[in-house]
Design an enzyme around this catalytic site. Structure first.
Site, PDB file in Angstrom:
ATOM      1  N   CYS A  28       0.832  -1.209   0.000  1.00  0.00           N
ATOM      2  CA  CYS A  28       0.000   0.000   0.000  1.00  0.00           C
ATOM      3  C   CYS A  28       0.866   1.259   0.000  1.00  0.00           C
ATOM      4  O   CYS A  28       1.860   1.337   0.718  1.00  0.00           O
ATOM      5  CB  CYS A  28      -0.915  -0.013   1.229  1.00  0.00           C
ATOM      6  SG  CYS A  28      -2.047   1.395   1.248  1.00  0.00           S
ATOM      7  N   CYS A  71       0.184   5.023   6.968  1.00  0.00           N
ATOM      8  CA  CYS A  71      -0.457   4.796   8.271  1.00  0.00           C
ATOM      9  C   CYS A  71       0.548   4.102   9.214  1.00  0.00           C
ATOM     10  O   CYS A  71       0.983   2.974   8.926  1.00  0.00           O
ATOM     11  CB  CYS A  71      -1.720   3.955   8.100  1.00  0.00           C
ATOM     12  SG  CYS A  71      -2.788   4.558   6.766  1.00  0.00           S
ATOM     13  N   CYS A  74       0.303   0.374  10.315  1.00  0.00           N
ATOM     14  CA  CYS A  74      -0.157  -0.665   9.381  1.00  0.00           C
ATOM     15  C   CYS A  74       0.943  -1.545   8.794  1.00  0.00           C
ATOM     16  O   CYS A  74       1.885  -1.053   8.162  1.00  0.00           O
ATOM     17  CB  CYS A  74      -0.959  -0.021   8.256  1.00  0.00           C
ATOM     18  SG  CYS A  74      -1.710  -1.292   7.191  1.00  0.00           S
ATOM     19  N   CYS A 125     -16.362  -9.481   5.494  1.00  0.00           N
ATOM     20  CA  CYS A 125     -15.777  -8.163   5.232  1.00  0.00           C
ATOM     21  C   CYS A 125     -14.496  -8.305   4.417  1.00  0.00           C
ATOM     22  O   CYS A 125     -13.553  -8.985   4.838  1.00  0.00           O
ATOM     23  CB  CYS A 125     -15.497  -7.479   6.562  1.00  0.00           C
ATOM     24  SG  CYS A 125     -14.723  -5.871   6.342  1.00  0.00           S
ATOM     25  N   CYS A 167     -19.512  -6.589   3.497  1.00  0.00           N
ATOM     26  CA  CYS A 167     -18.828  -5.381   3.951  1.00  0.00           C
ATOM     27  C   CYS A 167     -17.526  -5.285   3.172  1.00  0.00           C
ATOM     28  O   CYS A 167     -16.944  -6.313   2.806  1.00  0.00           O
ATOM     29  CB  CYS A 167     -18.548  -5.484   5.452  1.00  0.00           C
ATOM     30  SG  CYS A 167     -17.581  -4.090   6.087  1.00  0.00           S
ATOM     31  N   CYS A 223     -19.551   1.718   8.662  1.00  0.00           N
ATOM     32  CA  CYS A 223     -18.790   1.073   9.734  1.00  0.00           C
ATOM     33  C   CYS A 223     -17.575   1.969   9.946  1.00  0.00           C
ATOM     34  O   CYS A 223     -16.718   2.073   9.069  1.00  0.00           O
ATOM     35  CB  CYS A 223     -18.378  -0.336   9.302  1.00  0.00           C
ATOM     36  SG  CYS A 223     -17.244  -1.136  10.461  1.00  0.00           S
ATOM     37  N   ARG A 240     -18.024  -2.688  17.982  1.00  0.00           N
ATOM     38  CA  ARG A 240     -17.249  -3.912  17.772  1.00  0.00           C
ATOM     39  C   ARG A 240     -15.933  -3.903  18.542  1.00  0.00           C
ATOM     40  O   ARG A 240     -15.135  -2.983  18.395  1.00  0.00           O
ATOM     41  CB  ARG A 240     -16.976  -4.149  16.284  1.00  0.00           C
ATOM     42  CG  ARG A 240     -16.236  -5.475  16.067  1.00  0.00           C
ATOM     43  CD  ARG A 240     -16.092  -5.854  14.614  1.00  0.00           C
ATOM     44  NE  ARG A 240     -17.396  -5.892  13.970  1.00  0.00           N
ATOM     45  CZ  ARG A 240     -17.688  -5.257  12.853  1.00  0.00           C
ATOM     46  NH1 ARG A 240     -16.770  -4.566  12.227  1.00  0.00           N
ATOM     47  NH2 ARG A 240     -18.899  -5.330  12.338  1.00  0.00           N
TER      48      ARG A 240
END
Ligand code: SAM
Ligand code: DTB
Ligand code: SF4
Length: 331
Positions: A66, A70, A73, A110, A141, A201, A277
């Protein structure tokens, strides 16, 4: 009358508020722990059966490589975390995983992709996956990064039920965690998702070295959205070797699990009708802490031995935990 009947949502319960101030949210965090838990548990019972837990299974349909930065991550290409960049999975392979998730008892599937945002051709492929998963009788999702309004509409037309896009932290701490996209970009995507008629979400991560005021800011922002996210994932940072936050954490005090529980409780009180969650981080969490999270109003978990790239408790141990606590998976 059975006890279970008493726990059903009460008609005429207090509707969700959207005008929580930081001061009010700060005051909730400052309550004595038993008082906070009591208020959260009462709020939980006004909207839900507290014995029911919704379970979602995650699948990384496009792992690693990616371009974003972040700091938490493992999938960011710029950090050396041992996660290899892979291509988007095939439709067949995704459906095989979805069937297994359904057989294992998940009600929602998801699909996560390590993208800044999907390209239109990539979106075509994901739309086919959404259609296929939906046809298996699962809720769908996806979490694919930033979306335009058109992309959100296409996902909706394919049968997407939920879109996950987290704010991650407070507006003021955000810049210490991510520099390649802004808080405003995230809010724009959430607006596109909402406008397309997809359930939102949206939550965040705690244990990233943020302060209490950042947890206050995150919940105040989430609860101040024009419509509360239907689902609010609260993640405990999974420290992955090679990410900047794992390195920083070595020199910092670990977040007290009770502060994680407090965050769940405040989320429950401020967004009473949302599913809250208990998300990433359960692999390193004691059963007692997880039990406190359920008491604090968490009513959803990720289920299955893997999150996106990191481990999650196995199905058997989770079912044993739910059983031990007298909780039932929501079907
Ligand atoms: N690439 C897309 C994006 O960022 O929007 C979708 C996938 S991304 C992995 C989804 C969410 O997972 C992030 O927003 C973050 O909240 C959460 N996440 C990622 N790594 C994590 C970690 N190490 N610990 C806890 N949560 C994490
Ligand atoms: C969310 O809030 N947490 C999930 C899901 N949404 C996509 C992701 C957790 C990822 C944990 C790190 C990993 O497994 O790569
Ligand atoms: Fe990329 Fe999403 Fe990871 Fe950020 S959280 S680096 S956008 S996969």
């Amino acid at each position: 009358m059975s006890l279970a009947h008493d726990h059903r949502p009460q008609p005429g319960s207090i509707p969700p508020r959207h005008d929580w101030t930081r001061e009010q949210v700060r005051a909730l965090f400052a309550l004595p722990f038993p008082e906070l838990m009591f208020r959260a548990a009462v709020t939980h019972r006004e909207h839900f059966d507290p014995a029911e837990v919704q379970i979602s299974t995650l699948l990384s349909i496009k792992t690693g490589g990616c371009p974003e930065d972040c700091a938490y991550c493992p999938q960011a290409a710029r950090y050396d975390t041992g996660v290899a960049a892979e291509k988007l999975m095939s439709l067949d392979a995704v459906l095989t995983e979805a069937r297994a998730a359904k057989a294992g008892g998940a009600s929602r599937f998801c699909m996560g992709a390590a993208w800044r945002s999907p390209k239109d051709r990539e979106l075509d492929n994901v739309c086919a996956m959404v259609e296929g998963v939906k046809a298996l009788g699962l809720e769908t999702c996806a979490t694919l990064g930033m979306l335009t309004g058109d992309q959100a509409a296409r996902l909706k037309a394919s049968g997407l039920d939920y879109y996950n896009h987290n704010l991650d932290t407070s507006p003021e701490y955000y810049g210490a965690i991510i520099t390649t996209r802004t808080y405003g970009d995230r809010l724009d995507t959430l607006e596109h998702v909402r406008a397309a008629g997809i359930n939102v979400c949206c939550g965040g991560i705690v244990g990233m070295g943020e302060g209490l005021e950042d947890r206050v800011g995150m919940i105040t922002t989430l609860a101040g959205l024009p419509v509360h996210p239907e689902s609010v994932p609260i993640n405990m940072l999974v420290q992955v070797e090679g990410t900047p936050l794992a390195t920083a954490a070595k020199n910092a005090a670990k977040l007290d699990p009770l502060d994680f529980v407090r965050t769940i409780a405040v989320a429950r009180i401020c967004m009473p009708a949302s599913m809250v969650r208990l998300s990433a981080g359960r692999e390193d969490m004691s059963e007692e802490t997880q039990a406190l999270c359920f008491l604090a109003g968490a009513n959803s978990i990720f289920y299955g031995p893997k999150l996106l790239t990191t481990p999650n408790p196995g199905r058997d141990s989770d079912m044993a935990l739910l059983d031990k606590l007298g909780l039932r998976p929501l079907t």
